[in-house]
Motif scaffolding. Sequence first.
Motif, PDB file in Angstrom:
ATOM      1  N   VAL A  67      43.023  84.313  30.567  1.00  0.00           N
ATOM      2  CA  VAL A  67      43.891  83.129  30.221  1.00  0.00           C
ATOM      3  C   VAL A  67      44.516  83.112  28.554  1.00  0.00           C
ATOM      4  O   VAL A  67      43.406  83.129  27.915  1.00  0.00           O
ATOM      5  CB  VAL A  67      42.928  82.052  30.672  1.00  0.00           C
ATOM      6  CG1 VAL A  67      43.713  80.643  30.245  1.00  0.00           C
ATOM      7  CG2 VAL A  67      42.788  81.958  32.407  1.00  0.00           C
ATOM      8  N   ALA A  68      45.512  82.786  28.253  1.00  0.00           N
ATOM      9  CA  ALA A  68      45.991  82.692  27.003  1.00  0.00           C
ATOM     10  C   ALA A  68      46.462  81.257  26.917  1.00  0.00           C
ATOM     11  O   ALA A  68      47.374  81.019  27.206  1.00  0.00           O
ATOM     12  CB  ALA A  68      46.953  83.772  26.880  1.00  0.00           C
ATOM     13  N   LEU A  69      45.628  80.509  25.998  1.00  0.00           N
ATOM     14  CA  LEU A  69      46.133  79.196  25.690  1.00  0.00           C
ATOM     15  C   LEU A  69      46.778  78.986  24.382  1.00  0.00           C
ATOM     16  O   LEU A  69      46.305  78.207  23.628  1.00  0.00           O
ATOM     17  CB  LEU A  69      44.837  78.184  25.802  1.00  0.00           C
ATOM     18  CG  LEU A  69      44.307  78.057  27.251  1.00  0.00           C
ATOM     19  CD1 LEU A  69      43.043  77.073  27.198  1.00  0.00           C
ATOM     20  CD2 LEU A  69      45.067  77.662  28.228  1.00  0.00           C
ATOM     21  N   HIS A  70      47.649  79.634  24.171  1.00  0.00           N
ATOM     22  CA  HIS A  70      48.454  79.681  23.034  1.00  0.00           C
ATOM     23  C   HIS A  70      50.067  79.982  23.329  1.00  0.00           C
ATOM     24  O   HIS A  70      50.232  80.866  24.092  1.00  0.00           O
ATOM     25  CB  HIS A  70      47.694  80.385  21.854  1.00  0.00           C
ATOM     26  CG  HIS A  70      47.666  81.776  22.112  1.00  0.00           C
ATOM     27  ND1 HIS A  70      46.796  82.457  23.056  1.00  0.00           N
ATOM     28  CD2 HIS A  70      48.293  82.935  22.029  1.00  0.00           C
ATOM     29  CE1 HIS A  70      46.584  83.623  23.108  1.00  0.00           C
ATOM     30  NE2 HIS A  70      47.843  84.038  22.603  1.00  0.00           N
ATOM     31  N   ALA A  71      50.812  79.793  22.158  1.00  0.00           N
ATOM     32  CA  ALA A  71      52.108  80.266  22.237  1.00  0.00           C
ATOM     33  C   ALA A  71      52.133  81.788  22.167  1.00  0.00           C
ATOM     34  O   ALA A  71      51.462  82.408  21.247  1.00  0.00           O
ATOM     35  CB  ALA A  71      53.002  79.513  21.408  1.00  0.00           C
ATOM     36  N   ARG A  72      52.754  82.555  22.905  1.00  0.00           N
ATOM     37  CA  ARG A  72      53.101  83.920  22.547  1.00  0.00           C
ATOM     38  C   ARG A  72      54.331  84.624  23.166  1.00  0.00           C
ATOM     39  O   ARG A  72      55.050  83.708  24.182  1.00  0.00           O
ATOM     40  CB  ARG A  72      52.039  84.659  23.327  1.00  0.00           C
ATOM     41  CG  ARG A  72      51.771  84.516  25.033  1.00  0.00           C
ATOM     42  CD  ARG A  72      50.718  85.228  25.266  1.00  0.00           C
ATOM     43  NE  ARG A  72      50.702  85.197  26.747  1.00  0.00           N
ATOM     44  CZ  ARG A  72      51.653  85.721  27.622  1.00  0.00           C
ATOM     45  NH1 ARG A  72      52.262  86.573  27.205  1.00  0.00           N
ATOM     46  NH2 ARG A  72      51.199  85.217  29.105  1.00  0.00           N
ATOM     47  N   SER A  73      55.066  85.746  22.765  1.00  0.00           N
ATOM     48  CA  SER A  73      56.285  86.195  23.263  1.00  0.00           C
ATOM     49  C   SER A  73      56.097  86.753  24.645  1.00  0.00           C
ATOM     50  O   SER A  73      54.905  87.518  25.044  1.00  0.00           O
ATOM     51  CB  SER A  73      56.699  87.229  22.189  1.00  0.00           C
ATOM     52  OG  SER A  73      56.956  86.701  21.385  1.00  0.00           O
ATOM     53  N   TRP A  80      61.775  88.041  22.188  1.00  0.00           N
ATOM     54  CA  TRP A  80      61.689  86.899  22.903  1.00  0.00           C
ATOM     55  C   TRP A  80      60.709  85.967  22.051  1.00  0.00           C
ATOM     56  O   TRP A  80      59.728  86.032  21.574  1.00  0.00           O
ATOM     57  CB  TRP A  80      61.484  87.173  24.527  1.00  0.00           C
ATOM     58  CG  TRP A  80      62.289  88.011  25.120  1.00  0.00           C
ATOM     59  CD1 TRP A  80      63.578  88.197  24.857  1.00  0.00           C
ATOM     60  CD2 TRP A  80      61.847  89.192  25.937  1.00  0.00           C
ATOM     61  NE1 TRP A  80      64.194  89.095  25.768  1.00  0.00           N
ATOM     62  CE2 TRP A  80      62.819  89.828  26.495  1.00  0.00           C
ATOM     63  CE3 TRP A  80      60.643  89.524  26.400  1.00  0.00           C
ATOM     64  CZ2 TRP A  80      63.054  90.657  27.379  1.00  0.00           C
ATOM     65  CZ3 TRP A  80      60.520  90.631  27.291  1.00  0.00           C
ATOM     66  CH2 TRP A  80      61.834  91.229  27.631  1.00  0.00           C
ATOM     67  N   PRO A  81      61.272  84.669  22.203  1.00  0.00           N
ATOM     68  CA  PRO A  81      60.584  83.556  21.426  1.00  0.00           C
ATOM     69  C   PRO A  81      59.011  83.309  21.920  1.00  0.00           C
ATOM     70  O   PRO A  81      58.860  83.447  23.208  1.00  0.00           O
ATOM     71  CB  PRO A  81      61.431  82.164  21.497  1.00  0.00           C
ATOM     72  CG  PRO A  81      62.279  82.484  22.817  1.00  0.00           C
ATOM     73  CD  PRO A  81      62.595  84.063  23.209  1.00  0.00           C
ATOM     74  N   ALA A  82      58.141  83.151  21.167  1.00  0.00           N
ATOM     75  CA  ALA A  82      56.740  82.591  21.503  1.00  0.00           C
ATOM     76  C   ALA A  82      56.922  81.379  22.379  1.00  0.00           C
ATOM     77  O   ALA A  82      57.654  80.322  21.994  1.00  0.00           O
ATOM     78  CB  ALA A  82      56.003  82.306  20.367  1.00  0.00           C
ATOM     79  N   THR A  83      56.674  81.285  23.487  1.00  0.00           N
ATOM     80  CA  THR A  83      56.503  80.081  24.412  1.00  0.00           C
ATOM     81  C   THR A  83      54.939  79.741  24.874  1.00  0.00           C
ATOM     82  O   THR A  83      54.330  80.625  24.869  1.00  0.00           O
ATOM     83  CB  THR A  83      57.352  80.311  25.634  1.00  0.00           C
ATOM     84  OG1 THR A  83      57.143  81.378  26.263  1.00  0.00           O
ATOM     85  CG2 THR A  83      58.887  80.327  25.156  1.00  0.00           C
ATOM     86  N   GLY A  84      54.813  78.706  25.247  1.00  0.00           N
ATOM     87  CA  GLY A  84      53.438  78.276  25.813  1.00  0.00           C
ATOM     88  C   GLY A  84      52.968  78.773  26.886  1.00  0.00           C
ATOM     89  O   GLY A  84      53.700  79.146  27.683  1.00  0.00           O
ATOM     90  N   THR A  85      51.761  78.491  27.248  1.00  0.00           N
ATOM     91  CA  THR A  85      50.834  79.012  28.518  1.00  0.00           C
ATOM     92  C   THR A  85      51.738  78.530  29.571  1.00  0.00           C
ATOM     93  O   THR A  85      51.948  79.433  30.578  1.00  0.00           O
ATOM     94  CB  THR A  85      49.481  78.468  28.431  1.00  0.00           C
ATOM     95  OG1 THR A  85      48.852  78.915  27.090  1.00  0.00           O
ATOM     96  CG2 THR A  85      48.778  78.831  29.795  1.00  0.00           C
ATOM     97  N   PHE A  86      52.292  77.319  29.645  1.00  0.00           N
ATOM     98  CA  PHE A  86      52.855  76.788  30.862  1.00  0.00           C
ATOM     99  C   PHE A  86      54.247  77.087  31.116  1.00  0.00           C
ATOM    100  O   PHE A  86      54.764  76.697  32.020  1.00  0.00           O
ATOM    101  CB  PHE A  86      52.703  75.484  30.922  1.00  0.00           C
ATOM    102  CG  PHE A  86      51.071  75.184  31.036  1.00  0.00           C
ATOM    103  CD1 PHE A  86      50.261  75.488  32.061  1.00  0.00           C
ATOM    104  CD2 PHE A  86      50.480  74.193  30.149  1.00  0.00           C
ATOM    105  CE1 PHE A  86      48.881  75.210  32.308  1.00  0.00           C
ATOM    106  CE2 PHE A  86      48.964  74.200  30.093  1.00  0.00           C
ATOM    107  CZ  PHE A  86      48.257  74.450  31.289  1.00  0.00           C
ATOM    108  N   ARG A  92      48.025  84.799  33.076  1.00  0.00           N
ATOM    109  CA  ARG A  92      47.284  84.151  31.932  1.00  0.00           C
ATOM    110  C   ARG A  92      47.144  82.511  31.833  1.00  0.00           C
ATOM    111  O   ARG A  92      46.869  81.924  30.735  1.00  0.00           O
ATOM    112  CB  ARG A  92      48.048  84.641  30.706  1.00  0.00           C
ATOM    113  CG  ARG A  92      47.999  85.962  30.190  1.00  0.00           C
ATOM    114  CD  ARG A  92      48.377  86.464  29.221  1.00  0.00           C
ATOM    115  NE  ARG A  92      48.574  87.889  29.260  1.00  0.00           N
ATOM    116  CZ  ARG A  92      47.700  89.106  29.253  1.00  0.00           C
ATOM    117  NH1 ARG A  92      46.440  88.694  29.453  1.00  0.00           N
ATOM    118  NH2 ARG A  92      47.979  90.085  29.025  1.00  0.00           N
ATOM    119  N   ARG A  93      47.656  81.955  32.857  1.00  0.00           N
ATOM    120  CA  ARG A  93      47.524  80.280  32.961  1.00  0.00           C
ATOM    121  C   ARG A  93      46.099  80.103  33.656  1.00  0.00           C
ATOM    122  O   ARG A  93      45.776  80.847  34.242  1.00  0.00           O
ATOM    123  CB  ARG A  93      48.609  79.809  33.869  1.00  0.00           C
ATOM    124  CG  ARG A  93      50.180  80.200  33.216  1.00  0.00           C
ATOM    125  CD  ARG A  93      51.241  79.572  34.186  1.00  0.00           C
ATOM    126  NE  ARG A  93      51.062  79.513  35.391  1.00  0.00           N
ATOM    127  CZ  ARG A  93      51.370  80.515  36.241  1.00  0.00           C
ATOM    128  NH1 ARG A  93      51.953  81.693  35.732  1.00  0.00           N
ATOM    129  NH2 ARG A  93      51.371  80.575  37.629  1.00  0.00           N
TER     130      ARG A  93
END
Length: 161
Positions: A67-73, A80-86, A92-93
């Motif tokens: 699970v990744a609770l941060h913005a990432r590409s 591609w732009p970094a976007t949030g977990t959801f 990774r949610r």
Amino acid sequence: MSTKSIEVPVIATVVGGHTGRLDDFKSGVESIIRLHPEFPVETLQGIDEFSHIQVTWFFNFGSPDDVALHARSPRDNPAWPATGTFVHHNHRRPARLATSFPRLLRVEGHDLHVTDLDADDGTLVVDVVAVFKEMLPRGPVRQPAWPAEMLQDYWRDASER
């Protein structure tokens, strides 16, 4: 992460189909959603009148550590732009759930034969329901350009891999 949770039963398992957790080429593969035997066959009565089903499944091959609770590409591609977990459609949610809309080919007892299900063999299924077109999104669907670029091969036929 939230301390609140719910318990959701596993109602079925994916049998056959995709293996190896690959990102693309998800079309043209048949698999079975095998309803667990404690559910009577009559729970599927009438589902064969529908062309598609909505399947909610659990990313059981992943780990809570993924699970990744941060913005990432997306797909770790810096183009591609970094976007949030959801925003991401992956394991990774926090709940590690996915929803798919496979085409229903036929029903045999507890087995729902489908194509275009993007879950792997052995995936745990927590819900199945017939698709009502009236319950699909209303109005135009808006999104940035990068999902179309990222998913250009997602529904290509698996035989082209």
